[in-house]
Design a protein around this motif. Structure first.
Motif, mmCIF file in Angstrom:
data_model
loop_
_atom_site.group_PDB
_atom_site.id
_atom_site.type_symbol
_atom_site.label_atom_id
_atom_site.label_comp_id
_atom_site.label_asym_id
_atom_site.label_seq_id
_atom_site.Cartn_x
_atom_site.Cartn_y
_atom_site.Cartn_z
ATOM 1 N N PRO A 114 7.383 4.130 5.577
ATOM 2 C CA PRO A 114 7.607 5.382 4.836
ATOM 3 C C PRO A 114 9.077 5.795 4.817
ATOM 4 O O PRO A 114 9.571 6.301 3.806
ATOM 5 N N VAL A 115 9.772 5.570 5.926
ATOM 6 C CA VAL A 115 11.193 5.899 5.993
ATOM 7 C C VAL A 115 11.975 5.029 5.019
ATOM 8 O O VAL A 115 12.844 5.509 4.273
ATOM 9 N N LEU A 116 11.669 3.741 4.995
ATOM 10 C CA LEU A 116 12.365 2.811 4.106
ATOM 11 C C LEU A 116 12.151 3.177 2.649
ATOM 12 O O LEU A 116 13.110 3.238 1.866
ATOM 13 N N VAL A 117 10.901 3.434 2.265
ATOM 14 C CA VAL A 117 10.593 3.748 0.866
ATOM 15 C C VAL A 117 11.250 5.060 0.451
ATOM 16 O O VAL A 117 11.860 5.159 -0.625
ATOM 17 N N GLY A 118 11.164 6.065 1.294
ATOM 18 C CA GLY A 118 11.773 7.340 0.961
ATOM 19 C C GLY A 118 13.288 7.254 0.861
ATOM 20 O O GLY A 118 13.906 7.826 -0.061
ATOM 21 N N ALA A 119 13.907 6.538 1.787
ATOM 22 C CA ALA A 119 15.371 6.408 1.757
ATOM 23 C C ALA A 119 15.823 5.628 0.527
ATOM 24 O O ALA A 119 16.819 5.995 -0.121
ATOM 25 N N PHE B 56 0.826 -1.203 0.000
ATOM 26 C CA PHE B 56 0.000 0.000 0.000
ATOM 27 C C PHE B 56 0.866 1.261 0.000
ATOM 28 O O PHE B 56 0.566 2.233 -0.697
ATOM 29 N N VAL B 57 1.938 1.263 0.805
ATOM 30 C CA VAL B 57 2.829 2.414 0.839
ATOM 31 C C VAL B 57 3.489 2.610 -0.536
ATOM 32 O O VAL B 57 3.550 3.736 -1.062
ATOM 33 N N LEU B 58 3.968 1.534 -1.126
ATOM 34 C CA LEU B 58 4.592 1.622 -2.446
ATOM 35 C C LEU B 58 3.604 2.118 -3.501
ATOM 36 O O LEU B 58 3.953 2.939 -4.364
ATOM 37 N N SER B 59 2.381 1.657 -3.426
ATOM 38 C CA SER B 59 1.381 2.075 -4.405
ATOM 39 C C SER B 59 1.094 3.562 -4.288
ATOM 40 O O SER B 59 1.028 4.283 -5.295
ATOM 41 N N GLY B 60 0.925 4.060 -3.057
ATOM 42 C CA GLY B 60 0.704 5.484 -2.868
ATOM 43 C C GLY B 60 1.870 6.305 -3.377
ATOM 44 O O GLY B 60 1.686 7.360 -4.005
ATOM 45 N N PHE B 61 3.089 5.827 -3.129
ATOM 46 C CA PHE B 61 4.289 6.533 -3.596
ATOM 47 C C PHE B 61 4.295 6.619 -5.117
ATOM 48 O O PHE B 61 4.510 7.690 -5.697
ATOM 49 N N VAL B 62 4.096 5.494 -5.783
ATOM 50 C CA VAL B 62 4.225 5.452 -7.233
ATOM 51 C C VAL B 62 3.157 6.308 -7.914
ATOM 52 O O VAL B 62 3.437 7.039 -8.874
ATOM 53 N N VAL C 16 5.345 10.667 1.033
ATOM 54 C CA VAL C 16 6.777 10.410 0.886
ATOM 55 C C VAL C 16 7.237 10.757 -0.525
ATOM 56 O O VAL C 16 8.338 11.301 -0.719
ATOM 57 N N ALA C 17 6.412 10.476 -1.522
ATOM 58 C CA ALA C 17 6.770 10.832 -2.899
ATOM 59 C C ALA C 17 6.939 12.343 -3.041
ATOM 60 O O ALA C 17 7.878 12.817 -3.702
ATOM 61 N N LEU C 18 6.038 13.106 -2.431
ATOM 62 C CA LEU C 18 6.172 14.563 -2.474
ATOM 63 C C LEU C 18 7.432 15.012 -1.753
ATOM 64 O O LEU C 18 8.120 15.937 -2.194
ATOM 65 N N CYS C 19 7.730 14.355 -0.635
ATOM 66 C CA CYS C 19 8.928 14.687 0.136
ATOM 67 C C CYS C 19 10.190 14.434 -0.681
ATOM 68 O O CYS C 19 11.092 15.283 -0.746
ATOM 69 N N VAL C 20 10.263 13.269 -1.328
ATOM 70 C CA VAL C 20 11.434 12.920 -2.139
ATOM 71 C C VAL C 20 11.608 13.909 -3.289
ATOM 72 O O VAL C 20 12.730 14.307 -3.629
ATOM 73 N N ALA C 21 10.484 14.317 -3.888
ATOM 74 C CA ALA C 21 10.562 15.259 -5.002
ATOM 75 C C ALA C 21 11.110 16.622 -4.578
ATOM 76 O O ALA C 21 11.631 17.368 -5.413
ATOM 77 N N ARG C 22 11.015 16.954 -3.296
ATOM 78 C CA ARG C 22 11.484 18.245 -2.797
ATOM 79 C C ARG C 22 12.955 18.228 -2.399
ATOM 80 O O ARG C 22 13.520 19.264 -2.069
ATOM 81 N N ILE C 23 13.567 17.053 -2.403
ATOM 82 C CA ILE C 23 14.954 16.928 -1.955
ATOM 83 C C ILE C 23 15.876 16.889 -3.160
ATOM 84 O O ILE C 23 15.705 16.065 -4.072
ATOM 85 N N ARG C 24 16.850 17.762 -3.178
ATOM 86 C CA ARG C 24 17.806 17.795 -4.272
ATOM 87 C C ARG C 24 18.872 16.722 -4.045
ATOM 88 O O ARG C 24 19.539 16.702 -3.008
ATOM 89 N N GLY C 25 19.010 15.839 -5.006
ATOM 90 C CA GLY C 25 19.927 14.723 -4.852
ATOM 91 C C GLY C 25 21.387 15.115 -4.982
ATOM 92 O O GLY C 25 21.735 16.074 -5.664
ATOM 93 N N SER C 26 22.236 14.363 -4.308
ATOM 94 C CA SER C 26 23.690 14.512 -4.412
ATOM 95 C C SER C 26 24.313 13.196 -3.976
ATOM 96 O O SER C 26 23.646 12.337 -3.398
ATOM 97 N N ARG C 27 25.586 13.041 -4.249
ATOM 98 C CA ARG C 27 26.256 11.802 -3.860
ATOM 99 C C ARG C 27 26.300 11.647 -2.342
ATOM 100 O O ARG C 27 26.152 10.559 -1.813
ATOM 101 N N VAL C 28 26.524 12.749 -1.659
ATOM 102 C CA VAL C 28 26.547 12.692 -0.195
ATOM 103 C C VAL C 28 25.179 12.283 0.332
ATOM 104 O O VAL C 28 25.057 11.413 1.209
#
Length: 413
Positions: free
Chosen positions: A290-295, A73-79, A242-254
């Motif tokens: 949610p923490v696992l999916v977002g990470a 269910f968490v994965l479905s909401g994220f996707v 969580v999907a909205l949260c991930v979209a707001r985070i700018r990715g980097s190697r660190v």
């Protein structure tokens, strides 16, 4: 190396270039969720318990395998949020909403109908062969019950999800179809939350699953009246946030390295919570989902690297078929062991059959995915009419291309 380069579900051949990128680690996580449910059902229903004693140290994890559905269910909401919030926009139009529903129906309904038909026929044959009333009689094959199964509404008015049809796992598909129908209305809220700070969105995601986790701790059980609705609402909403949260985070190697550490910790927290809290109270483990999916969505290396491996990703792609078909495969094999003397428990052939039963759902799921799920999805998607052409905007203000609403996305369970 990045894990945000393709769709969580393999794109259709006509997928638009602007479709949202897949996160392969989350595709692989679907396989983990499905296998957890499969192991749970085998542990509960296997008629030969003698050799299961060797798995006794894993009993808490096997008994808590129902949590795999919550992870789905968490994965479905994220996707869905990852793919559709920007496409549906501030006010989803009738055409966009209808295309969304058709795309979701194409993803789940043909496979569901094949499994439902095969299982229903198999249950009738089982009763004729054994001469004893079974789940076919209990399921009630009257016209009303059949129609409810076909329309995927069998659990909507039921306070409990057990015995809601001939296909046991079908209850969660019925619940998720309800979430799909509500999703365009939910987008009205999600679209306005998408600019919130990541810490706010993450906190809201955890808050969404807290009611179910808290009730599990208080009652010492996960199955009570309408618990399925609370599980669905909390986990689906948490995944979308969580999907909205991930979209707001700018990715980097660190960031990717730190996310891998967080994903490792969240993955370890799930079995730890189950072992400490016990099966009923183990529902508290949903707080880690949610923490696992977002990470995993942000990570490189660690669990994300393992889950992004090609065989695991393939397993994630067949996970829907695996979830639907595994109980039917188990029951078919167990019934053969009862009615065919040569396959009895004491015979060599019977011993071989019992040994391979746990893994037989995997090839069956691959065949169902390869021969039914994927071809039917592509055919139904191809039946959608092309969007009406738009007038070209002035050269000074070119309009960026927009993603079509039928961009391919996956489902759970």
């Amino acid at each position: 190396m990045t894990h945000r380069s393709e769709l969580v579900d393999r794109p259709a051949v006509d997928a638009p270039r602007s479709a949202r990128p897949e996160i392969r680690a989350l595709t692989g996580l679907r396989l983990v969720a499905a296998l957890w449910v499969v192991a749970h059902h085998f542990w509960l229903f296997a008629p030969d318990r003698s050799w299961l004693v060797h798995l006794e140290p894993l009993r808490p994890l096997l008994e808590a395998g129902w949590l795999g559905v919550d992870l789905f269910f968490v994965l479905s909401g994220f996707v869905l949020a990852h793919t559709y919030v920007a496409v549906l926009g501030r006010r989803p139009g009738l055409r966009a909403t209808a295309d969304f529903y058709w795309a979701r129906l194409a993803r789940i309904w043909p496979t569901w109908m094949v499994v439902l038909t095969a299982v229903s026929a198999g249950l009738v044959v089982q009763e004729l062969v054994t001469g004893q009333p079974g789940r076919a009689t209990a399921a009630g094959f009257d016209a009303g019950a059949v129609l409810r199964q076909v329309l995927l509404v069998q659990v909507w008015d039921q306070p409990g999800y057990a015995a809601t049809g001939p296909v046991g796992p079908g209850w969660s598909l019925s619940a998720e179809w309800l979430a799909y129908l509500v999703f365009p209305a939910l987008v009205l809220v999600l679209f306005r939350l998408r600019r919130c700070r990541p810490v706010v969105l993450g906190a809201l995601a955890l808050a969404a699953v807290t009611p179910f986790a808290w009730t599990c701790v208080v009652l010492g059980a996960h199955d009570w009246r309408w618990s399925w609705a609370l599980r669905l609402a909390g986990c689906f909403l948490a995944g979308a946030l969580v999907a909205l949260c991930v979209a707001r985070i700018r990715g980097s190697r660190v960031l990717a390295r730190r996310a891998a550490v967080v994903a490792t910790g969240a993955a370890a927290a799930v079995p730890l919570a189950v072992l400490v809290a016990g099966d009923g109270r183990g529902g508290v483990a949903v707080l880690a989902f949610p923490v696992l999916v977002g990470a995993l969505a942000l990570a490189e290396g660690g669990p994300a690297r393992l889950l992004s491996a090609a065989p695991v990703v393939l397993g994630g792609r067949i996970s829907f078929a695996l979830y639907l078909v595994h109980m039917a495969v188990f029951e078919t094999c167990w019934t053969l062991g009862e009615v065919v003397p040569a396959l009895g428990g004491g015979s060599p052939a019977g011993a071989v059959l019992q040994a391979v039963v746990p893994v037989l759902p995997l090839p069956a799921a691959w065949l169902l995915w390869r021969c039914v799920e994927e071809p039917a999805r592509r055919r139904m998607r191809g039946a959608l009419p092309a969007p009406a052409p738009r007038l070209a905007p002035p050269a000074a203000t070119p309009e960026a291309p927009r993603a079509r609403v039928d961009a391919p996305v996956p489902v759970h369970a």
